[in-house]
Design a protein around this motif. Structure first.
Motif, PDB file in Angstrom:
ATOM      1  N   PHE A  67      34.487  39.770  36.572  1.00 27.61           N
ATOM      2  CA  PHE A  67      34.486  41.092  37.370  1.00 27.61           C
ATOM      3  C   PHE A  67      32.889  41.391  36.935  1.00 27.61           C
ATOM      4  CE2 PHE A  67      38.922  41.358  36.483  1.00 27.61           C
ATOM      5  CZ  PHE A  67      39.155  41.962  37.696  1.00 27.61           C
ATOM      6  N   SER A  68      32.292  41.837  38.148  1.00 23.34           N
ATOM      7  CA  SER A  68      30.826  42.280  38.132  1.00 23.34           C
ATOM      8  C   SER A  68      30.815  43.793  38.398  1.00 23.34           C
ATOM      9  CB  SER A  68      30.022  41.462  38.904  1.00 23.34           C
ATOM     10  OG  SER A  68      29.770  40.211  38.621  1.00 23.34           O
TER      11      SER A  68
ATOM     12  N   TYR B 249      32.832  44.218  41.679  1.00 22.47           N
ATOM     13  CA  TYR B 249      33.219  42.971  42.385  1.00 22.47           C
ATOM     14  C   TYR B 249      34.280  42.040  41.420  1.00 22.47           C
ATOM     15  CZ  TYR B 249      29.241  43.981  45.368  1.00 22.47           C
ATOM     16  OH  TYR B 249      28.237  44.630  46.143  1.00 22.47           O
ATOM     17  N   TYR B 250      35.003  41.105  42.006  1.00 29.89           N
ATOM     18  CA  TYR B 250      35.672  40.018  41.370  1.00 29.89           C
ATOM     19  C   TYR B 250      35.541  38.650  41.883  1.00 29.89           C
ATOM     20  CZ  TYR B 250      39.421  39.690  44.280  1.00 29.89           C
ATOM     21  OH  TYR B 250      40.699  39.655  45.223  1.00 29.89           O
ATOM     22  N   HIS B 251      35.335  37.818  40.962  1.00 25.36           N
ATOM     23  CA  HIS B 251      35.190  36.246  41.558  1.00 25.36           C
ATOM     24  C   HIS B 251      35.827  35.324  40.609  1.00 25.36           C
ATOM     25  CE1 HIS B 251      31.635  37.914  43.798  1.00 25.36           C
ATOM     26  NE2 HIS B 251      31.343  38.555  42.513  1.00 25.36           N
TER      27      HIS B 251
ATOM     28  N   MET C 293      25.488  38.893  47.013  1.00 27.47           N
ATOM     29  CA  MET C 293      26.380  39.916  46.919  1.00 27.47           C
ATOM     30  C   MET C 293      25.788  41.119  47.879  1.00 27.47           C
ATOM     31  SD  MET C 293      28.542  40.287  43.286  1.00 27.47           S
ATOM     32  CE  MET C 293      27.074  40.483  42.144  1.00 27.47           C
TER      33      MET C 293
ATOM     34  N   ARG D 106      29.336  50.112  42.077  1.00 26.67           N
ATOM     35  CA  ARG D 106      30.077  48.958  42.886  1.00 26.67           C
ATOM     36  C   ARG D 106      30.686  48.003  41.974  1.00 26.67           C
ATOM     37  NH1 ARG D 106      29.851  47.325  48.598  1.00 26.67           N
ATOM     38  NH2 ARG D 106      31.934  46.551  48.481  1.00 26.67           N
TER      39      ARG D 106
ATOM     40  N   VAL E 194      24.067  43.485  46.893  1.00 26.75           N
ATOM     41  CA  VAL E 194      24.229  44.620  46.134  1.00 26.75           C
ATOM     42  C   VAL E 194      22.924  45.113  46.001  1.00 26.75           C
ATOM     43  CG1 VAL E 194      24.148  43.633  43.785  1.00 26.75           C
ATOM     44  CG2 VAL E 194      25.359  45.679  44.170  1.00 26.75           C
TER      45      VAL E 194
ATOM     46  N   ILE F 108      40.038  46.302  40.612  1.00 30.06           N
ATOM     47  CA  ILE F 108      38.860  46.778  41.248  1.00 30.06           C
ATOM     48  C   ILE F 108      38.763  48.193  41.881  1.00 30.06           C
ATOM     49  CG2 ILE F 108      37.427  46.433  43.687  1.00 30.06           C
ATOM     50  CD1 ILE F 108      36.406  44.581  41.400  1.00 30.06           C
TER      51      ILE F 108
ATOM     52  N   LYS G 108      42.539  42.832  42.609  1.00 28.99           N
ATOM     53  CA  LYS G 108      42.544  43.880  43.555  1.00 28.99           C
ATOM     54  C   LYS G 108      42.677  45.356  43.044  1.00 28.99           C
ATOM     55  CE  LYS G 108      43.021  40.477  47.103  1.00 28.99           C
ATOM     56  NZ  LYS G 108      44.143  39.830  48.268  1.00 28.99           N
TER      57      LYS G 108
ATOM     58  N   THR H 187      26.583  35.091  41.065  1.00 29.53           N
ATOM     59  CA  THR H 187      27.405  34.561  41.945  1.00 29.53           C
ATOM     60  C   THR H 187      26.735  33.502  42.996  1.00 29.53           C
ATOM     61  OG1 THR H 187      26.650  36.350  43.661  1.00 29.53           O
ATOM     62  CG2 THR H 187      28.775  36.657  42.383  1.00 29.53           C
TER      63      THR H 187
ATOM     64  N   GLN I 208      36.399  51.512  40.935  1.00 32.78           N
ATOM     65  CA  GLN I 208      35.669  52.299  41.867  1.00 32.78           C
ATOM     66  C   GLN I 208      35.886  53.689  41.730  1.00 32.78           C
ATOM     67  OE1 GLN I 208      33.578  50.780  43.394  1.00 32.78           O
ATOM     68  NE2 GLN I 208      34.140  49.021  44.829  1.00 32.78           N
TER      69      GLN I 208
END
Length: 177
Positions: free
Chosen positions: A10-11, A79-81, A165, A77, A167, A66, A63, A161, A70
């Motif tokens: 997670f970022s 994100y997950y990867h 992103m 923000r 971002v 995330i 999901k 990543t 939020q």
């Protein structure tokens, strides 16, 4: 059908506020999810921090988490990867008795073969630094354990990543408010 558990990174881009770490870790705690690694630092944008958190979960869980991130006011923000979507490293340091460096020729070979680097040497001890994947660090730790490690510390994962992103523009706009 049971979903496969995978490693996700997670970022989370955030404002730097007191108590945010507690709220972020509580999101995992409530779901009984163990955090494998957590690193936080300044991001590429002044005034915006970035959490990098590694967990082993399903994509459905990722999901949902995330969505919880939020909802935090300070989260800009999240994100997950998957591992194959990131470039990542960890760092570690070993403190070892100095006489081993001179009395055990095998130690010098281990240092050379592992691409570790000597950070400091004095009469009592020397310090090695190694960056790489967790398995590489673990292999080096096992090799050095045979000789005795005075101290060992490993960082959490740092990651970027492979895909952009997008971002930076959003964070720049946030920062200029």
């Amino acid at each position: 059908m049971n979903e496969e558990i995978k490693t996700f990174t997670f970022s989370i881009y955030t404002e730097n506020n007191i108590g945010l770490l507690n709220r972020i870790s509580a999101i995992f705690q409530r779901r009984h999810i163990n955090i494998e690694s957590l690193t936080t630092s300044q991001s590429e944008i002044e005034g915006v921090n970035r959490f990098v958190i590694v967990v082993d979960i399903t994509e459905t869980q990722a999901k949902k988490i995330i969505g919880q991130f939020q909802k935090q006011v300070e989260v800009i923000r999240a994100y997950y990867h998957r591992d194959d979507e990131t470039i990542y490293q960890e760092s570690c340091m070993f403190k070892i008795k100095s006489d081993l460096l001179f009395d055990e020729p095998q130690i010098q070979n281990i240092i050379k073969e592992s691409n570790a680097r000597i950070v400091t040497v004095n009469k009592e001890f020397f310090v090695l630094e190694k960056s790489g994947r967790r398995f590489e660090i673990e292999e080096l730790r096992q090799e050095l354990n045979k000789f005795g490690i005075m101290q060992f510390v490993r960082s959490g994962r740092i990651a970027v990543t492979k895909e952009e992103m997008k971002v930076t523009e959003m964070l720049s706009a946030f920062n200029n408010q």
